[in-house]
Design a protein around this motif. Sequence first.
Motif, PDB file in Angstrom:
ATOM      1  N   PRO A 671       4.902  -4.704  -1.914  1.00 58.16           N
ATOM      2  CA  PRO A 671       3.532  -4.623  -2.449  1.00 58.16           C
ATOM      3  C   PRO A 671       3.434  -5.231  -3.828  1.00 58.16           C
ATOM      4  O   PRO A 671       4.423  -5.310  -4.577  1.00 58.16           O
ATOM      5  N   TRP A 672       2.251  -5.662  -4.188  1.00 64.18           N
ATOM      6  CA  TRP A 672       2.075  -6.370  -5.462  1.00 64.18           C
ATOM      7  C   TRP A 672       2.379  -5.489  -6.648  1.00 64.18           C
ATOM      8  O   TRP A 672       2.805  -5.969  -7.689  1.00 64.18           O
ATOM      9  N   ARG A 673       2.176  -4.184  -6.493  1.00 61.17           N
ATOM     10  CA  ARG A 673       2.462  -3.302  -7.634  1.00 61.17           C
ATOM     11  C   ARG A 673       3.963  -3.212  -7.906  1.00 61.17           C
ATOM     12  O   ARG A 673       4.372  -2.875  -9.021  1.00 61.17           O
ATOM     13  N   LEU A 674       4.800  -3.484  -6.881  1.00 54.78           N
ATOM     14  CA  LEU A 674       6.244  -3.501  -7.112  1.00 54.78           C
ATOM     15  C   LEU A 674       6.738  -4.874  -7.526  1.00 54.78           C
ATOM     16  O   LEU A 674       7.811  -4.992  -8.111  1.00 54.78           O
ATOM     17  N   ARG A 675       5.961  -5.909  -7.210  1.00 50.15           N
ATOM     18  CA  ARG A 675       6.358  -7.256  -7.617  1.00 50.15           C
ATOM     19  C   ARG A 675       6.135  -7.496  -9.105  1.00 50.15           C
ATOM     20  O   ARG A 675       6.495  -8.561  -9.611  1.00 50.15           O
ATOM     21  N   VAL A 676       5.559  -6.525  -9.780  1.00 51.58           N
ATOM     22  CA  VAL A 676       5.381  -6.649 -11.229  1.00 51.58           C
ATOM     23  C   VAL A 676       6.722  -6.753 -11.928  1.00 51.58           C
ATOM     24  O   VAL A 676       6.854  -7.427 -12.961  1.00 51.58           O
ATOM     25  N   PHE A 677       7.742  -6.100 -11.362  1.00 55.05           N
ATOM     26  CA  PHE A 677       9.050  -6.119 -12.006  1.00 55.05           C
ATOM     27  C   PHE A 677       9.658  -7.513 -12.023  1.00 55.05           C
ATOM     28  O   PHE A 677      10.583  -7.777 -12.785  1.00 55.05           O
ATOM     29  N   ASP A 678       9.187  -8.395 -11.163  1.00 52.95           N
ATOM     30  CA  ASP A 678       9.697  -9.770 -11.192  1.00 52.95           C
ATOM     31  C   ASP A 678       9.308 -10.486 -12.473  1.00 52.95           C
ATOM     32  O   ASP A 678       9.947 -11.487 -12.844  1.00 52.95           O
ATOM     33  N   LYS A 981       3.554  15.675  -7.217  1.00 55.43           N
ATOM     34  CA  LYS A 981       3.668  14.425  -6.475  1.00 55.43           C
ATOM     35  C   LYS A 981       4.022  13.255  -7.389  1.00 55.43           C
ATOM     36  O   LYS A 981       4.778  12.360  -6.994  1.00 55.43           O
ATOM     37  N   VAL A 982       3.467  13.246  -8.585  1.00 55.79           N
ATOM     38  CA  VAL A 982       3.804  12.164  -9.514  1.00 55.79           C
ATOM     39  C   VAL A 982       5.256  12.253  -9.942  1.00 55.79           C
ATOM     40  O   VAL A 982       5.960  11.235 -10.019  1.00 55.79           O
ATOM     41  N   LEU A 983       5.749  13.461 -10.199  1.00 55.97           N
ATOM     42  CA  LEU A 983       7.153  13.606 -10.587  1.00 55.97           C
ATOM     43  C   LEU A 983       8.094  13.300  -9.427  1.00 55.97           C
ATOM     44  O   LEU A 983       9.225  12.860  -9.633  1.00 55.97           O
ATOM     45  N   ALA A 984       7.631  13.515  -8.209  1.00 54.34           N
ATOM     46  CA  ALA A 984       8.490  13.255  -7.058  1.00 54.34           C
ATOM     47  C   ALA A 984       8.461  11.788  -6.645  1.00 54.34           C
ATOM     48  O   ALA A 984       9.507  11.206  -6.318  1.00 54.34           O
ATOM     49  N   ASN A 985       7.295  11.168  -6.674  1.00 51.40           N
ATOM     50  CA  ASN A 985       7.158   9.816  -6.129  1.00 51.40           C
ATOM     51  C   ASN A 985       6.675   8.789  -7.135  1.00 51.40           C
ATOM     52  O   ASN A 985       6.635   7.601  -6.806  1.00 51.40           O
ATOM     53  N   GLY A 986       6.292   9.192  -8.302  1.00 51.85           N
ATOM     54  CA  GLY A 986       5.789   8.242  -9.268  1.00 51.85           C
ATOM     55  C   GLY A 986       4.284   8.092  -9.188  1.00 51.85           C
ATOM     56  O   GLY A 986       3.625   8.519  -8.227  1.00 51.85           O
ATOM     57  N   LEU A 987       3.737   7.446 -10.209  1.00 50.19           N
ATOM     58  CA  LEU A 987       2.287   7.296 -10.286  1.00 50.19           C
ATOM     59  C   LEU A 987       1.817   5.987  -9.677  1.00 50.19           C
ATOM     60  O   LEU A 987       0.934   5.974  -8.812  1.00 50.19           O
ATOM     61  N   PHE A 988       2.423   4.877 -10.088  1.00 50.27           N
ATOM     62  CA  PHE A 988       1.877   3.592  -9.657  1.00 50.27           C
ATOM     63  C   PHE A 988       2.962   2.576  -9.311  1.00 50.27           C
ATOM     64  O   PHE A 988       2.884   1.923  -8.276  1.00 50.27           O
ATOM     65  N   PHE A 989       3.995   2.448 -10.139  1.00 50.87           N
ATOM     66  CA  PHE A 989       4.972   1.374  -9.995  1.00 50.87           C
ATOM     67  C   PHE A 989       6.239   1.841  -9.286  1.00 50.87           C
ATOM     68  O   PHE A 989       7.337   1.435  -9.653  1.00 50.87           O
ATOM     69  N   PRO A 991       8.006   2.856  -5.224  1.00 51.97           N
ATOM     70  CA  PRO A 991       7.761   2.533  -3.803  1.00 51.97           C
ATOM     71  C   PRO A 991       6.811   3.481  -3.110  1.00 51.97           C
ATOM     72  O   PRO A 991       6.021   3.072  -2.268  1.00 51.97           O
ATOM     73  N   LYS A 992       6.874   4.778  -3.413  1.00 48.47           N
ATOM     74  CA  LYS A 992       5.998   5.763  -2.782  1.00 48.47           C
ATOM     75  C   LYS A 992       5.073   6.396  -3.813  1.00 48.47           C
ATOM     76  O   LYS A 992       4.935   7.614  -3.881  1.00 48.47           O
ATOM     77  N   ALA A 993       4.449   5.566  -4.584  1.00 50.55           N
ATOM     78  CA  ALA A 993       3.601   6.053  -5.663  1.00 50.55           C
ATOM     79  C   ALA A 993       2.400   6.800  -5.118  1.00 50.55           C
ATOM     80  O   ALA A 993       1.963   6.610  -3.975  1.00 50.55           O
ATOM     81  N   VAL A 994       1.843   7.658  -5.942  1.00 53.38           N
ATOM     82  CA  VAL A 994       0.645   8.406  -5.550  1.00 53.38           C
ATOM     83  C   VAL A 994      -0.541   7.454  -5.436  1.00 53.38           C
ATOM     84  O   VAL A 994      -1.344   7.546  -4.513  1.00 53.38           O
ATOM     85  N   ILE A 995      -0.654   6.533  -6.380  1.00 52.01           N
ATOM     86  CA  ILE A 995      -1.750   5.552  -6.337  1.00 52.01           C
ATOM     87  C   ILE A 995      -1.175   4.255  -5.766  1.00 52.01           C
ATOM     88  O   ILE A 995      -0.699   3.392  -6.500  1.00 52.01           O
ATOM     89  N   LYS A 996      -1.228   4.149  -4.453  1.00 51.46           N
ATOM     90  CA  LYS A 996      -0.762   2.931  -3.807  1.00 51.46           C
ATOM     91  C   LYS A 996      -1.800   2.329  -2.881  1.00 51.46           C
ATOM     92  O   LYS A 996      -1.566   1.275  -2.300  1.00 51.46           O
ATOM     93  N   ASP A 997      -2.934   2.998  -2.714  1.00 51.43           N
ATOM     94  CA  ASP A 997      -4.005   2.464  -1.885  1.00 51.43           C
ATOM     95  C   ASP A 997      -5.318   3.057  -2.368  1.00 51.43           C
ATOM     96  O   ASP A 997      -5.385   3.742  -3.399  1.00 51.43           O
TER      97      ASP A 997
END
Length: 1921
Positions: A671-678, A981-989, A991-997
């Motif tokens: 996803p584009w939100r993970l491609r930010v790390f590039d 949920k944010v502490l478990a999966n992250g907020l945005f950046f 893989p299983k972020a809370v805000i992913k869609d």
Amino acid sequence: MATNTTRLLALKAAGLSATMLTRRKSSGEPTNGAQSSQSGSRTAKKARESVIALQEIINLEPSAINKRTDILQNDLLKELVKLACIISMISVCLNTPQTLTLWSPLNWVLFVSDCLVTLIFTFEAGVHIHQHGLVDNARSYLCDRWCRFDLFMLLMHYLSISVHGFQMITLNFPLAGLKYAPWYGVVRSPRPFIMVRFIRSIVRFKLPKNRIQQIIKRSSQQIKNVTTFFLFFMALYAIMGVQLFGRMDYHCVLPGTDPKNVTIWDLAIPDTMCSQKGGGGYECPENMECMKLDMSAHAEGFYGMFNDFASSLFTVYMAASQEGWVYVLYDCLDTLPSYVAFFYFVTLIFFLAWLVKNVFIAVITETFAEIRVQFSEMWQSRDVTVEDTYTQKLERGADGWQLVEVDQYARTGNTPELLHTIVTSTPFQIGAMGLVLINALINASFVYYHDESDVIRKEIYYYIEIFFTAIFNLELALKIFGYGWSAFIRRGQHKFEIILCIGSTLNCIKYLYQTNVFTYFQVFRVVRLIKASPMLEDFVYKIFGPGKKLGGLVIFTMVLLVITSGISLQLFCYVPKLNKFITFPQAFMTMFQIITQEGWTDLVVEILRTTNETMVPFVAIYFVGYHLLVTLIVLSLFVAVILDNLEMDEELKKVKQLKVREENSMRTTLPWRLRVFDRFPTRPQMVSLKRMNGEFPLPKIRHSFTRQFAEEIEDSAVTLEGEDGQESEDCSKRLLSPTVALPKHHRLRLRHIGRLSERNIVNRILDSSNRSRALLSDSTLLVAHLSRASTLKAKHIASQRTRNRGLAASVKGKLHLMESMKENGDIRPTDQAPQKDQKQGEIDIKALQQKRAHAEITRNRIEEEMRENHPFFDRPLFCMGRDSRFRRICQKIVYAQYNPEKIDPITGKQIQLKYKQLHAFFGLMTYLDWAMVIVTSVSCWSMLFEGPWPTTGENLIFNNPYLQITEYLFVLSMTFELVVKVLANGLFFTPKAVIKDVGGVMTFFIYITSLIYLIWMPNHVEINSLAQLLMIFRAMRPLRIYTLVPHIRRVVVELCKGFREILLVTILLIVLMFIFASFGVQIVGGKLAACNDPNITTRDNCTGLFEQKLFVTRMEVFGKNDENLHPKIFVPRVWTNPRNFNFDHIGNAMLALFETLSYKGWNVIRDILYLRQGAWAVLFIHIYVFIGCMIGLTLFVGVVIANYTENRGTALLTVDQRRWHDLKARLKMAQPLHIPPRPAESARLRNFLYEIALSKPFKNAFDLLVVLNSCTLVVPWNVEEEKQRAHVLFGLTLFAGISNILFIIEILFKMIAFTPLGFWQSRRNKADSIITALGLSWIVLHFIFKFPAGLAGGEETETWWRRSSYTFGYIVVILRFFTIAARKSTLKMLMLTVLMSMVRSMFIIAAMFLLVLFYAYTGVILFGMVKYGQAVSKHVNFRSGREALVVLFRSVTGEDWNDIMHDCMRSPPFCYWSEGLNYWQTDCGNYFGAVFYFCSFYLIITYIVLNLLVAIIMENFSLFYSSEEDALLSYADIRNFQQVWNMVDIEQKRSIPVRRVKFLLRLLKGRLEVDPNKDRLLFKHMCYEMERLHNGDDISFHDVLNMLSYRSVDIRKSLQLEELLQREELEYIIEEEVAKQTIRHWLEHCLRKLKHKTNNGDTLMPTAVPLHRLSCLAANLAPPTPIQNLQAAAAIAAQQQSQQSLEIADSGESLLEDDRRGSRRHKGRRRGSIPELVGEAKKFMLDSLTKRFEKSETKQAVKDRRATMKQFHLPTYELPDVEETQDEEERRHSLDANLSTSFNELSPKPFNQTPSPNHQVVTGPKESVHSMDFTSSPLIDHSPEVLTLAQVKTGIANGVPSVGGFTTQPKPTTGSGQKLPPAVDKGDIPTAVSGKGQPPTTTTVKASLPSGNGNGLGQPPLILG
């Protein structure tokens, strides 16, 4: 007859010779130059014509030979008959009293025309009788159906002429004393059916009569079944309405009112129903009383009455049409408690209007699809036509012949090159479209202000129009000269432009411009904008391109309207005081209004009131039947046609299926939100190593590089990974530290130094490479991996959890699957490679698997590199450790979930749970999500009590602490949820972020707005303020459940996927509205304003006050139509537009047309346009309603259904896949018959009763009794009815009591016949028993205890007792009425599918309810205090959320939603408002808010969501309408299986032991029949499938039925890809295992036979033990000594060697032949079931055995005497490792499983391999060598010296190395002390078995086939199949 035949043959021969001559001449003519090309085209045309003529002549019937001499076939007579039909129809439409008074000479014209028409029909009938006779043969006049119809119409014409002549005599000769009654003209009413004859003469069907009759029969049967089902529900709700509501005659009146003579002054204003105090309804004011009025049905208005069954049925049908039902609901709310009325009407609308009525759409769609296929020739041209235009052509280029697109705008002729370049350029076309858009916007910008400026501005717009017309005319001229006339006129678009230019040029004439006659051409320029969007153009062509279907349907609808209008005209034009049918145009408008359903209930009630009381039932049936026909069938045809146009081709469906799967599973990017790390530089994690013994410093290396050599975890069940399958950093550090204490099941393998390290690294690299190739199915490179060197390591590596090369956990599963499919070295590389020679329509599954695996590997590799190179990747909030303990705790909280699949820890099998659906429902979401759903629901429930009413503000949240509690609870709960949920999966950046869609964004938006409102909680909220907007955002809280429940989220996603097509339809409808709105502004803009006093016609006189009548009641009471008695009030005169609409500017015009698009208010617009602008304006609104509503709305329905089914995958199913889908649903609904077995023959009485209970007359008798019992509810069962009709009610209740006694007798009868236990096994019998017990209780209470209760408690107690007994009694009868559906198979099937539709639509309904809840909260905020008006009243308001829900539910049905919108649009100065007031302190609405609110609500809910119910119904009901011929398994086949199952399942447990499956399969007949003799192999496969899937447990009814269904279809055509892969894998394993068992049993049989013959020669020989049990029994056998066994075997072997060889060969060949025949048959029926290698290997092996036995006979004399038994030598093969468990039972099972390994999976090892251990395994004594256990291979390696079983025991006791009873010895040597030479191809067979208490040990078994010299030398390698 012979003469006719001869003439027919002569005509055929002449036609054939003429055709051949024509074709010879055409082929023989020279073709040179232009002349030759022209002559060639002419000859080709002649040739085609001759072929067509030949075809017609050959298909000619003998009866048609006299075509030229038959007068009936004369063209002149045919045309004359057609003209007579048209004249007759026109005459009927004009022959009305009102029309004749307008022009009296028309009377004579009509009379003369009728006479002429009658003479023509008479002449035609006489000719037919003269030629074919009256009743002589099949073609005689009275024998032909159509001729009988013509005779009936002829008689109607004669009767009409007689009546008309009598009328002429009475008019012209009044002195004759004859009297003519106008109603005599009713005899003309059948004459409009003459249009049927006209259509019959035009349309000719090419299909045979039997085919047409078959289609009509099937479709009529389907419509009949669904109509019966619809009538069942109607009857149910009719009797419920009679019993629940009864006579609702209580009204609020003034005291002293006479109930039999009520006047207009006695009623309340408005008239209101009421209930007595404590009754639960509306209570009258203090100055009025609630009185029961005695009024007739005519006075009450028929609609809304529940007095008896007939009136209740009429009310139910009208309410089911969703028109006027709310007024009946409000009357019931005022009369009875609200919950009764809400339950009744909500369920009525849901079942009847939304479910059952939409079944007709499914029926018509299915029927139309079949008719379309059968009548496909009708949509095509009758003649062979030559296409003048082609889209593609063949051209020869450098690469050969290719298809290229034809440029239809190519320059031809003498057209100027420059001009052609200009008109074909893109800027020219864009400029033309821009001018069209500018012209449309300018025309739409005109606004009428109703003053003098309107005339001036109108003049300016006239000159602007002249300017644009000149420009478009110039454009047309340029195109004509640029393209050339022939190329220009060829396209339909250019023809349309020519028509527009001509019409708009005429419109520029001043007079015509003012009359607006040609304004249509001006506004229709907008249609050209469709060409600007190719996507919209393609969509329009897809819908309207096949114009014959849609055009034919429009013509059919218009003809139906004309016929019904003519019939109604002649039926009702003579009714006094009824002006709806006085002329044909008015009759046409009335019948058209009934089609649209707008106000049709009021229309029918008005007609019934003016009709004679005796004719009321017939008139009601007529209009209800017409409404049923046009709304349920005709309108459904439009949906069917549009769905048919949207249907995709079969090949396109397959392509789209693959495309959808590629989109879902073959995405290779993150996803584009993970491609930010590039974007950031890489920072890989580095590790410092300690210095070694030397003083050499070592640099830092990557952490992952060190981990892959220093860390390896064996137990894959232990999870040391993150959420995405990757190991944690902290755990790896702990593993690397030397002081960490590892668990026992962990093994740390440290890095070696030196050669060991090098070897380990190389092996790991090779293993990783092989694993990667395995995923890519590169099986040819796996041979080395399956070698001896890596066999032991392969299983170990496959179960490891490593992170090499970015492989995820799923890689391990694929590798394991690959290895299981390639066991025993059967690699078969050709099956794994992508197929290049595929058949058409075949899917390359292997290539698709490779793509998926490659995409998954790519994604995992990219993510792994991200994880390694970016330290902050997958770190919540960039600060939480990837595998910190706190994050793990949060993850456990987030992902804790109920698992409905319980596994027994002892047996390892799944525990069968009751109420599986309930358990699955609880496991739908995690515990945290369930908690949030509950908290959100509680918060939404509390918000229903919020509202601005009462004005004291006690229900406002900031004034009510109880409402604030739920607000705090929701915010705090959501805070905890989001934090975890944010502490478990992250907020945005992450893989299983809370805000992913979008769902995550909406979740945070709801939380932030709720938090802000809780902190702020404003107590001062003005209209259109920020605080009010925040409250509206807070109202979105119900939408939070969308993101929590996955099924509701899936519904929303599926809707959004089809948003493009829905948007295109919306754009198309907006364009249509814009066109008609512009036209409306041009023709009626500024002309609809009038004075509210109808007596004032000019604006100057519209001043002062006048008396306005008040609406009081719908009933007909005294004084209602009296101007002096009717209540009035004084109101000021105002010159204004109509209340709800105007065409003063484009905005109001489009709003009015949008309301009209929902069929609401269009009749009001029609009436006002007719009064103020005449009939020309009425035509405008009728055209718009027909195009916009009947086509546009059905287009919306069709697109929503098509997109929903496409996104679900249903629409993408091919015909075979759709049939399989329907079959699975049909099988799911099928249940065992529950018929107890027949009693024994000795029980004669029970046998006799058993036969009677199952007989058809017995069932029909009690079915009739159920119907008669339900008929007792035709009148209300209550105390008030008892006072009026006591005898009737007593008789009905007595009959109901007798019926219950008969039902008791029926149950006792069945209990004796079936036994009580057998009777109670059926669910239907249980329900009947319970209902009968309730009925018996009612009999006791009503007839026995009624009098004692009255004597004991007095009159009040007796009244209460009777009321309760009546209520209990009709509930029992209604429950009994439900059993009709169970007694009839058709109703039962429909009821089951309705229930299935309800279950599947549950989440859609939930989604719709949540959206309605959001709109309800918003409505309370926006319109909570709107003042009462025309629509807003005490029942219709937004003062609380509960009342808003009622209003919105009414709006969903479309019931006057536009009137509510206009009331909510009220703004100053028509309401009270001042600056600074809160929204609850003013009675104003919100103008723009109301428009957006109601339009968006109606668009989303009614046009989109409700249509999803139609889609679900069509999806579920298609299985019911599938024909028996098309179905894969018919109902007869399923019924046959049910009967066979009932024979096998004697105990009615719904399951049978697996051993009974063979018996069940032998009893099946029909399509499910399996012959064990003919289909031997298939029979084995089916039996083994049941054993394998259920592990020997009992199997259920559906298990066997599903297995049979899979075996009865071609799975490659019927199954979708995922299911196909699973099924093929299962069938491959089954075929493999059956092959193993077959070969094993054959070998056991052969060896047992040899052993048996050997034992016959020596009694000391032990009995042969089965191979697969010898290892378990070896320890308990007591064998003889080795010397005795050797001597006995030597004596027998020399005598029986040849006989054994021949018997083995014969038995093997016979078995091979049987298997070959079964395989061939099975392959013919389906695909190849057993690999062909099996047969080839068997044949090769048997040939080898025979040859070797023969060779051994010839060399018997020279053999060594010490070799007493034949030595069998076999080339060794590599077998798969068998996993060893610690349980002894599982070890035995693993051993048995190895024994079942077939030869076809053995892979030959290389010749140079030798066994590594110097030991061999011996399993028994020397004498019993043939019955030894060979583990995986049943063949023997015999050595000169072996150990006996006793010695084996001794060895075990003495500590000799042993494995499960096997003893290892040093290899024997020959007499000279030398070792025996090794056998050819010998190798090791690794076998993982162990003795009790022994660790797993790998031992080796050697095997060889017999050879000539006894040692196996010189034999070729044997490949076993």
